[in-house]
Design an enzyme around this catalytic site. Structure first.
Site, short mmCIF file in Angstrom:
data_model
loop_
_atom_site.label_atom_id
_atom_site.label_comp_id
_atom_site.label_asym_id
_atom_site.label_seq_id
_atom_site.Cartn_x
_atom_site.Cartn_y
_atom_site.Cartn_z
N ASN A 14 35.91 16.79 12.01
CA ASN A 14 36.44 15.66 12.78
C ASN A 14 36.18 15.96 14.25
OD1 ASN A 14 37.87 13.59 13.93
ND2 ASN A 14 39.81 14.04 12.90
N ARG A 35 34.50 12.71 9.47
CA ARG A 35 35.34 11.55 9.73
C ARG A 35 34.63 10.69 10.79
NH1 ARG A 35 40.56 10.76 13.40
NH2 ARG A 35 41.13 8.74 12.61
N HIS A 91 42.96 4.18 9.88
CA HIS A 91 43.78 5.03 8.97
C HIS A 91 43.45 4.74 7.50
CE1 HIS A 91 47.10 5.19 12.28
NE2 HIS A 91 46.37 6.28 12.34
N ARG A 116 50.83 3.85 22.40
CA ARG A 116 50.17 2.54 22.38
C ARG A 116 51.18 1.42 22.20
NH1 ARG A 116 46.29 4.42 18.01
NH2 ARG A 116 44.84 5.75 19.14
N GLU A 156 44.53 13.48 5.10
CA GLU A 156 43.27 12.77 5.34
C GLU A 156 42.06 13.69 5.14
OE1 GLU A 156 45.40 11.34 8.93
OE2 GLU A 156 44.02 9.66 8.83
#
Ligand code: ADP
Length: 405
Positions: free
Chosen positions: A7, A92, A181, A242, A386
């Site tokens: 990643n 990813r 996600h 956010r 993940e």
């Protein structure tokens, strides 16, 4: 079979090496500040008692790969003899646009397609591509697979993914909801099917991924039909930093009236808003502790955070025609913050949603049920992973290729 999961960000490289026979992690590492004066490389493995930290300049991702390789293959305590033991590398990739609906073996055409999606994810895809270029150069001959955060949501119907703006923005510029996600929502939905002992094709779920970033997904018959993040990860839930949903005219006001630049507004909405904007803190543990001390802004931040989640639960329950098997909590906050889970699901008995306080208060790393016996809809806590999902999807692609060759 050993699979390396990568990643990469523009200045970071995170990796995990999996032994797929038992799905165990052999080694894990994180290199930060690539390209700066001094990079920091943290590494741990099954052969080390304690993790190690190396600080030295790492000018680019390719050298990052070389540093990682040295630790993985170290003659004293390495976990592999050499990199030929790695069967595949799973990357990813944040944005697959409309091009990618499933994990894909990376060839030159796929690289071009990921490059063409850069305008949709200017902060993420270039970093992900750095990892792909470096892997192809450093580990020649090892197959690379791209696993996209957006792919799981490509099953959304048009009525859920389009924005009500003139058609040409979709047709010419691909402005639409993509959702993110995806690997996490997909992974937890598979674990839920297993836990409930039901085929995934017959499951309706609302999955709440509540980490630093956060999103909800509505899953009908095992497929994503709606999700709260949009064209970018900014839309939807209130997150650590956010804003999530807001009146789209607010940025115009910030520009025209407050005289902020487009870049400043972008930074405010992505990095200084959400929980941080309200409480000055972005870590849920700190905010819960402050709330306990009676801090008003922490209390307000949590109230707003929970109300947004409840709004989505209501909307998605109706979107599923009221047919819902389970609400699923996952990621850092979803897995650990019992108070947040309680607030999100309280006073909903008229909808068939009833939490069991004792079950909710007990902690565990396993998939578990936290509803009471009367609850028609299950409430589940499911730890996400993940990286393992990326490793599994990579393994699937590799197996398929071997069959067809
Ligand atoms: P990321 O999106 O970076 O992967 P995580 O899934 O690790 O993030 O989630 C990070 C969030 O989880 C932080 O807000 C953190 O405070 C929260 N969190 C972790 N453990 C707990 C806990 N025990 N109680 C409350 N919040 C927690």
């Amino acid at each position: 079979m050993k699979i390396l999961v990568i990643n990469t960000g523009s200045s970071s490289l995170k990796y995990q090496l999996f032994e797929m026979n038992d799905k165990s992690v052999l080694a894990t590492g994180l290199i930060e500040r690539i390209g700066e004066n001094i990079a920091k490389h943290k590494f741990s493995s099954v052969n080390l008692k304690e993790s190690i930290v190396i600080e030295k300049p790492i000018p680019n991702h390719e050298i990052g790969f070389s540093e990682m390789d040295q630790l993985l293959t170290n003659s004293n305590d390495g976990v592999i003899k050499n990199s030929s033991e790695i069967s595949a590398i799973g990357h990813r990739v944040v944005h697959g646009g409309e091009t990618f609906t499933k994990p894909t073996i990376i060839d030159e055409d796929v690289i071009k397609a990921i490059e063409s999606n850069v305008p949709l994810a200017p902060l993420h895809n270039p970093g992900n591509l750095s990892g792909i270029y470096a892997a192809k150069k450093f580990f020649t001959g090892v197959p690379n697979v791209a696993v996209f955060d957006t792919a799981f949501h490509q099953t959304m119907p048009e009525g859920n993914y389009r924005y009500a703006i003139p058609n040409e923005f979709y047709e010419k510029y691909k402005v639409r909801r993509y959702g993110f996600h995806g690997t996490s929502h997909q992974y937890v939905s598979k674990l839920v099917a297993n836990f409930l002992n039901k085929p995934i094709e017959s499951l309706n779920l609302i999955t709440l991924h509540l980490g630093n970033g956060a999103s909800v997904c509505s899953i009908q018959n095992g497929k994503s039909i709606d999700t709260s993040m949009g064209m970018t990860p900014l839309e939807g839930l209130i997150m650590g930093t956010r804003a999530g949903d807001l009146d789209p005219a607010i940025p115009f006001f910030m520009a025209d009236h407050v005289k902020l630049s487009y870049k400043e507004i972008d930074t405010i909405l992505n990095k200084q808003s959400g929980l941080k904007g309200i409480s000055a803190l972005n870590d849920m543990r700190d905010i819960l502790a402050k709330k306990k001390e009676g801090d008003k802004s922490a209390k307000l931040a949590i109230e707003m955070y929970v109300k947004r989640i409840r709004k989505y639960i209501g909307a998605y329950l109706v979107g599923l025609d009221g047919k819902l098997d389970a609400i699923v909590f996952t990621a850092g906050i979803g897995e650990n913050a019992n108070e947040i889970r309680k607030l999100c699901t309280e006073n909903l008995s008229s909808l068939g949603i009833e939490i069991d306080e004792d079950k909710n208060n007990s902690s565990s790393k396993q998939v578990r049920e936290i509803n009471n016996e009367k609850s028609k809809i299950k409430i589940l806590v499911v730890p996400t992973n993940e990286e393992l999902e990326i490793a599994e999807q990579t393994q699937e692609v590799i197996k398929r290729i071997k069959i067809f060759r």
